[in-house]
Design a protein around this motif. Sequence first.
Motif, PDB file in Angstrom:
ATOM      1  N   GLY A 127      73.381  50.414  36.273  1.00 43.96           N
ATOM      2  CA  GLY A 127      73.488  51.450  37.041  1.00 43.96           C
ATOM      3  C   GLY A 127      73.560  51.265  38.529  1.00 43.96           C
ATOM      4  N   ASP A 128      72.857  50.337  38.685  1.00 44.41           N
ATOM      5  CA  ASP A 128      72.838  50.346  40.387  1.00 44.41           C
ATOM      6  C   ASP A 128      73.780  49.263  40.948  1.00 44.41           C
ATOM      7  N   LEU A 129      74.128  48.356  40.032  1.00 51.29           N
ATOM      8  CA  LEU A 129      75.022  47.384  40.434  1.00 51.29           C
ATOM      9  C   LEU A 129      76.524  47.808  40.649  1.00 51.29           C
ATOM     10  N   GLU A 130      77.069  47.696  41.828  1.00 56.33           N
ATOM     11  CA  GLU A 130      78.625  48.019  42.185  1.00 56.33           C
ATOM     12  C   GLU A 130      79.353  46.821  42.394  1.00 56.33           C
ATOM     13  N   ILE A 131      80.511  46.632  41.759  1.00 54.86           N
ATOM     14  CA  ILE A 131      81.348  45.612  41.839  1.00 54.86           C
ATOM     15  C   ILE A 131      82.567  46.041  42.212  1.00 54.86           C
ATOM     16  N   LYS A 132      83.232  45.782  43.305  1.00 58.89           N
ATOM     17  CA  LYS A 132      84.500  46.032  43.830  1.00 58.89           C
ATOM     18  C   LYS A 132      85.314  44.892  43.631  1.00 58.89           C
ATOM     19  N   TYR A 133      86.646  45.085  43.705  1.00 57.68           N
ATOM     20  CA  TYR A 133      87.660  43.910  43.572  1.00 57.68           C
ATOM     21  C   TYR A 133      88.781  44.443  44.037  1.00 57.68           C
ATOM     22  N   GLN A 134      89.738  43.230  44.716  1.00 59.25           N
ATOM     23  CA  GLN A 134      90.776  43.335  45.372  1.00 59.25           C
ATOM     24  C   GLN A 134      91.666  42.212  45.427  1.00 59.25           C
ATOM     25  N   GLN A 135      92.913  42.273  45.718  1.00 58.82           N
ATOM     26  CA  GLN A 135      93.695  40.872  45.681  1.00 58.82           C
ATOM     27  C   GLN A 135      93.599  40.547  47.196  1.00 58.82           C
ATOM     28  N   ARG A 157      72.165  49.195  45.831  1.00 58.00           N
ATOM     29  CA  ARG A 157      71.027  49.598  46.909  1.00 58.00           C
ATOM     30  C   ARG A 157      70.030  48.865  47.229  1.00 58.00           C
ATOM     31  N   SER A 158      69.543  47.926  46.059  1.00 59.21           N
ATOM     32  CA  SER A 158      68.487  47.197  46.201  1.00 59.21           C
ATOM     33  C   SER A 158      68.610  46.014  47.056  1.00 59.21           C
ATOM     34  N   GLY A 159      69.802  45.544  47.528  1.00 62.92           N
ATOM     35  CA  GLY A 159      70.099  44.634  48.492  1.00 62.92           C
ATOM     36  C   GLY A 159      71.048  43.652  48.040  1.00 62.92           C
ATOM     37  N   VAL A 160      71.828  43.762  46.914  1.00 65.31           N
ATOM     38  CA  VAL A 160      72.848  42.779  46.424  1.00 65.31           C
ATOM     39  C   VAL A 160      74.142  42.850  47.462  1.00 65.31           C
ATOM     40  N   ASN A 161      74.454  41.658  47.989  1.00 68.49           N
ATOM     41  CA  ASN A 161      75.575  41.855  48.927  1.00 68.49           C
ATOM     42  C   ASN A 161      76.295  40.562  48.929  1.00 68.49           C
ATOM     43  N   GLU A 162      77.196  40.180  47.909  1.00 69.32           N
ATOM     44  CA  GLU A 162      77.748  38.909  47.768  1.00 69.32           C
ATOM     45  C   GLU A 162      79.089  39.015  47.469  1.00 69.32           C
ATOM     46  N   ILE A 189      82.203  33.153  49.131  1.00 70.42           N
ATOM     47  CA  ILE A 189      82.329  33.358  50.663  1.00 70.42           C
ATOM     48  C   ILE A 189      81.008  33.614  51.187  1.00 70.42           C
ATOM     49  N   GLU A 190      80.718  32.921  52.172  1.00 73.17           N
ATOM     50  CA  GLU A 190      79.408  32.809  52.783  1.00 73.17           C
ATOM     51  C   GLU A 190      79.609  33.587  53.993  1.00 73.17           C
ATOM     52  N   ALA A 191      80.763  33.656  54.882  1.00 69.90           N
ATOM     53  CA  ALA A 191      80.744  34.321  56.056  1.00 69.90           C
ATOM     54  C   ALA A 191      82.188  34.688  56.349  1.00 69.90           C
ATOM     55  N   GLY A 192      82.410  35.644  57.214  1.00 69.63           N
ATOM     56  CA  GLY A 192      83.944  36.025  57.493  1.00 69.63           C
ATOM     57  C   GLY A 192      83.968  36.613  58.915  1.00 69.63           C
ATOM     58  N   GLY A 193      85.110  36.770  59.413  1.00 73.87           N
ATOM     59  CA  GLY A 193      85.351  37.154  60.686  1.00 73.87           C
ATOM     60  C   GLY A 193      86.699  37.623  61.049  1.00 73.87           C
ATOM     61  N   LYS A 194      86.982  38.505  61.952  1.00 78.44           N
ATOM     62  CA  LYS A 194      88.504  38.861  62.210  1.00 78.44           C
ATOM     63  C   LYS A 194      88.879  37.981  63.425  1.00 78.44           C
ATOM     64  N   VAL A 195      90.016  37.443  63.507  1.00 76.99           N
ATOM     65  CA  VAL A 195      90.493  36.714  64.600  1.00 76.99           C
ATOM     66  C   VAL A 195      90.984  37.574  65.472  1.00 76.99           C
ATOM     67  N   THR A 196      90.594  37.404  66.710  1.00 69.33           N
ATOM     68  CA  THR A 196      90.718  38.324  67.902  1.00 69.33           C
ATOM     69  C   THR A 196      91.697  37.874  69.047  1.00 69.33           C
ATOM     70  N   ASP A 197      91.935  36.671  68.974  1.00 67.83           N
ATOM     71  CA  ASP A 197      92.727  35.863  70.094  1.00 67.83           C
ATOM     72  C   ASP A 197      93.883  35.082  69.590  1.00 67.83           C
ATOM     73  N   THR A 217      75.441  38.109  53.145  1.00 70.13           N
ATOM     74  CA  THR A 217      74.270  37.436  52.441  1.00 70.13           C
ATOM     75  C   THR A 217      73.362  38.740  51.748  1.00 70.13           C
ATOM     76  N   SER A 218      72.739  38.491  50.502  1.00 73.48           N
ATOM     77  CA  SER A 218      72.005  39.620  49.922  1.00 73.48           C
ATOM     78  C   SER A 218      70.659  39.634  50.554  1.00 73.48           C
ATOM     79  N   GLY A 219      69.994  40.779  50.612  1.00 73.17           N
ATOM     80  CA  GLY A 219      68.558  41.005  50.858  1.00 73.17           C
ATOM     81  C   GLY A 219      67.697  40.316  50.332  1.00 73.17           C
ATOM     82  N   ASP A 220      66.314  40.681  50.280  1.00 72.88           N
ATOM     83  CA  ASP A 220      64.925  39.798  49.648  1.00 72.88           C
ATOM     84  C   ASP A 220      65.121  40.241  48.103  1.00 72.88           C
ATOM     85  N   VAL A 221      65.373  39.234  47.522  1.00 69.72           N
ATOM     86  CA  VAL A 221      65.369  39.398  46.118  1.00 69.72           C
ATOM     87  C   VAL A 221      64.055  40.067  45.398  1.00 69.72           C
ATOM     88  N   LEU A 222      62.931  40.007  46.083  1.00 65.32           N
ATOM     89  CA  LEU A 222      61.748  40.610  45.637  1.00 65.32           C
ATOM     90  C   LEU A 222      61.958  42.048  45.864  1.00 65.32           C
TER      91      LEU A 222
END
Length: 297
Positions: free
Chosen positions: A194-202, A254-259, A120-128, A5-10
């Motif tokens: 200039g502040d927005l970073e967009i990464k991609y992968q398959q 850097r300002s809090g976007v995380n999606e 994708i709202e949440a994710g986690g690694k399977v450990t068992d 989730t992203s940080g505070d939009v303000l």
Amino acid sequence: MVEVTSGDVLGMRDSSVIELVDDLNAKQARIPLGPLLGLGTAGFGILAMLAGGGQETVAPMVGAVALLSALPAWALGAWLDQSLRRSVLFYNLDGEASAKFERVTKEFDALKACRGRWHIEAGGKVTDLATWKRNAGAGHLVNRKNARLGYNLPKVLRSNITPPALGLGRRTFYFFPEVVLVQDGKRFGAVGYGDLEIKYQQSRFIEDGQPPGDAQVVDHTWQHPNKSGGPDRRFKSNRRLPICLYDVMHLSSRSGVNELAEFSQIGIVQRFVATLRDLPKRPASESLLAISSPSAS
């Protein structure tokens, strides 16, 4: 599961459009006059009719007139809201900037055409082992919901450009020519390219049901596999499931976007990101002729 989730939009305040962001938040905070006048007039009418007690007095007549006036009062309030609760954003793009932004919209159309588009709202690694076996041998689990893609503007904004809009959960990202406007409910922020970073992968994803029609199926697994990858014979119901190859896009700043977003076709996120990176990196104010409320323009 870890929430993505992203940080505070303000806290997202690109310096070139601070005036716009502040104006949008101020306009959004105003009480809409349409419902206020309409419901207020209707409420007054009902109270007046009740006060008459069914007798032939002036009160019921006044109440009836008020009830009939409720819809016109609502319409009047909505008309006033067009001026009092709207900001204006007007662009004057030169030929190069206009052509580059057109390429952004073309690649966004490709994203929009995907049969599968998810947030994708949440994710986690399977450990068992037990969780691994219950989830078709997946190494990671994710919670995802449909993403929203289209061309639109926030209700409190008017502009001569209708930008691509990517809706991820409660947040919507509006891709304007030189800045990304972010809406989170009734609050707004802005992030420069200039502040927005967009990464991609398959990414390989195990589908529990029928995969999207445009998905690339690269392998199969079992609903309940054994350690060697074959079907666990202890389960009577053990379906063969498709493994699809998807595009994953990660937006951060850097300002809090995380999606995180996921798309059923591969290669299209890379093309979309390439067009965004090709946009002019100059301040948005250089292409804006107006950032104001209608009453001040």
